[in-house]
Design a protein around this motif. Sequence first.
Motif, PDB file in Angstrom:
ATOM      1  N   ASP A 130      64.141  18.154  18.246  1.00 25.65           N
ATOM      2  CA  ASP A 130      64.395  19.243  19.142  1.00 25.65           C
ATOM      3  C   ASP A 130      63.788  20.370  18.617  1.00 25.65           C
ATOM      4  OD1 ASP A 130      65.780  17.608  20.918  1.00 25.65           O
ATOM      5  OD2 ASP A 130      67.973  17.794  20.049  1.00 25.65           O
ATOM      6  N   LEU A 131      63.213  21.050  19.691  1.00 29.17           N
ATOM      7  CA  LEU A 131      63.295  22.505  19.148  1.00 29.17           C
ATOM      8  C   LEU A 131      64.193  23.753  19.371  1.00 29.17           C
ATOM      9  CD1 LEU A 131      60.311  22.561  21.742  1.00 29.17           C
ATOM     10  CD2 LEU A 131      60.746  22.035  19.375  1.00 29.17           C
ATOM     11  N   HIS A 132      64.614  24.702  18.627  1.00 30.01           N
ATOM     12  CA  HIS A 132      65.747  25.106  17.894  1.00 30.01           C
ATOM     13  C   HIS A 132      65.410  26.410  18.594  1.00 30.01           C
ATOM     14  CE1 HIS A 132      68.375  21.785  16.593  1.00 30.01           C
ATOM     15  NE2 HIS A 132      67.496  21.966  15.763  1.00 30.01           N
ATOM     16  N   VAL A 133      65.534  27.096  19.956  1.00 29.90           N
ATOM     17  CA  VAL A 133      64.996  28.452  20.359  1.00 29.90           C
ATOM     18  C   VAL A 133      66.716  28.757  21.027  1.00 29.90           C
ATOM     19  CG1 VAL A 133      63.476  29.209  22.213  1.00 29.90           C
ATOM     20  CG2 VAL A 133      62.815  27.769  20.619  1.00 29.90           C
ATOM     21  N   THR A 134      66.305  30.974  20.664  1.00 26.18           N
ATOM     22  CA  THR A 134      67.207  30.819  20.862  1.00 26.18           C
ATOM     23  C   THR A 134      66.878  32.082  22.136  1.00 26.18           C
ATOM     24  OG1 THR A 134      65.650  33.564  19.822  1.00 26.18           O
ATOM     25  CG2 THR A 134      67.861  31.970  18.598  1.00 26.18           C
ATOM     26  N   ARG A 135      65.309  31.833  22.737  1.00 29.89           N
ATOM     27  CA  ARG A 135      64.972  32.022  23.695  1.00 29.89           C
ATOM     28  C   ARG A 135      63.845  32.374  24.096  1.00 29.89           C
ATOM     29  NH1 ARG A 135      65.011  35.353  28.323  1.00 29.89           N
ATOM     30  NH2 ARG A 135      63.705  37.574  27.882  1.00 29.89           N
ATOM     31  N   ASP A 155      62.017  21.110  27.567  1.00 28.69           N
ATOM     32  CA  ASP A 155      63.377  19.967  26.892  1.00 28.69           C
ATOM     33  C   ASP A 155      61.899  19.376  26.595  1.00 28.69           C
ATOM     34  OD1 ASP A 155      65.879  18.510  25.576  1.00 28.69           O
ATOM     35  OD2 ASP A 155      65.535  17.436  27.667  1.00 28.69           O
ATOM     36  N   LEU A 156      61.803  19.109  25.301  1.00 34.61           N
ATOM     37  CA  LEU A 156      61.057  17.740  25.003  1.00 34.61           C
ATOM     38  C   LEU A 156      61.567  16.442  25.865  1.00 34.61           C
ATOM     39  CD1 LEU A 156      60.295  18.594  21.168  1.00 34.61           C
ATOM     40  CD2 LEU A 156      59.238  19.136  22.937  1.00 34.61           C
ATOM     41  N   ASN A 157      62.279  15.892  25.617  1.00 34.57           N
ATOM     42  CA  ASN A 157      62.726  14.973  26.261  1.00 34.57           C
ATOM     43  C   ASN A 157      62.895  14.955  27.890  1.00 34.57           C
ATOM     44  OD1 ASN A 157      64.356  12.655  25.889  1.00 34.57           O
ATOM     45  ND2 ASN A 157      66.344  12.763  27.151  1.00 34.57           N
ATOM     46  N   SER A 158      62.865  15.767  28.445  1.00 34.49           N
ATOM     47  CA  SER A 158      62.446  16.064  30.367  1.00 34.49           C
ATOM     48  C   SER A 158      60.763  15.849  29.842  1.00 34.49           C
ATOM     49  CB  SER A 158      62.612  17.242  30.651  1.00 34.49           C
ATOM     50  OG  SER A 158      62.680  18.297  29.925  1.00 34.49           O
ATOM     51  N   LEU A 159      60.427  16.582  28.706  1.00 28.91           N
ATOM     52  CA  LEU A 159      58.712  15.950  29.118  1.00 28.91           C
ATOM     53  C   LEU A 159      58.412  14.793  28.558  1.00 28.91           C
ATOM     54  CD1 LEU A 159      58.154  19.626  26.964  1.00 28.91           C
ATOM     55  CD2 LEU A 159      58.072  19.444  29.659  1.00 28.91           C
ATOM     56  N   LYS A 160      58.507  13.716  28.643  1.00 33.73           N
ATOM     57  CA  LYS A 160      58.151  12.907  27.942  1.00 33.73           C
ATOM     58  C   LYS A 160      57.346  12.059  28.933  1.00 33.73           C
ATOM     59  CE  LYS A 160      61.470  11.191  24.433  1.00 33.73           C
ATOM     60  NZ  LYS A 160      62.973  10.232  24.190  1.00 33.73           N
ATOM     61  N   GLY A 161      56.597  11.130  29.109  1.00 34.89           N
ATOM     62  CA  GLY A 161      55.636  10.822  29.631  1.00 34.89           C
ATOM     63  C   GLY A 161      54.101  12.058  29.877  1.00 34.89           C
TER      64      GLY A 161
END
Length: 161
Positions: free
Chosen positions: A8-13, A22-28
Amino acid sequence: MSHRLAPDLHVTRWLNTDTAPDLNSLKGRVVMILAFQMLCRGCAVQAVPQARRVRELFSETDLIVLGLHTVFEHHEAQGSEAALSAFIHENRIGFPVGIDTPGTGPAALPATMNDYRMQGTPTLVLIDREGVIQKHRFGHTEDLQLGAEIMSLILESPRPG
């Protein structure tokens, strides 16, 4: 480093987007992450313009470009969101840019930089349609090579689950 599931990416903003990627939602889709710092000459001269070109050349249905501003030095000079917003505007960056979560402790690396075991900036990460890291490179990749690698990942069919 390659061929493991992308953490996962740990992003404050996030800047330049209303919805936090979100990398999971970008699958495909293939994902290109460019980790950079505003005061990194290689980032400003080569990597950021290259990421802009990639974003312009490939369809978002196939490829998502994400920037990650990961500050591990010169914190006072480049740690403000206002300075990053100005940098994004001046460099005509149209893709989402996340601010890496600062590490804890005086010498700690930012969270995503640490999880991805980055050596510095610029760092380029290519993630395939299944969320697996296929390229992780510190430094510059020539345009033709990068284009070929991206196209190869776009054309690759997802493996059956």
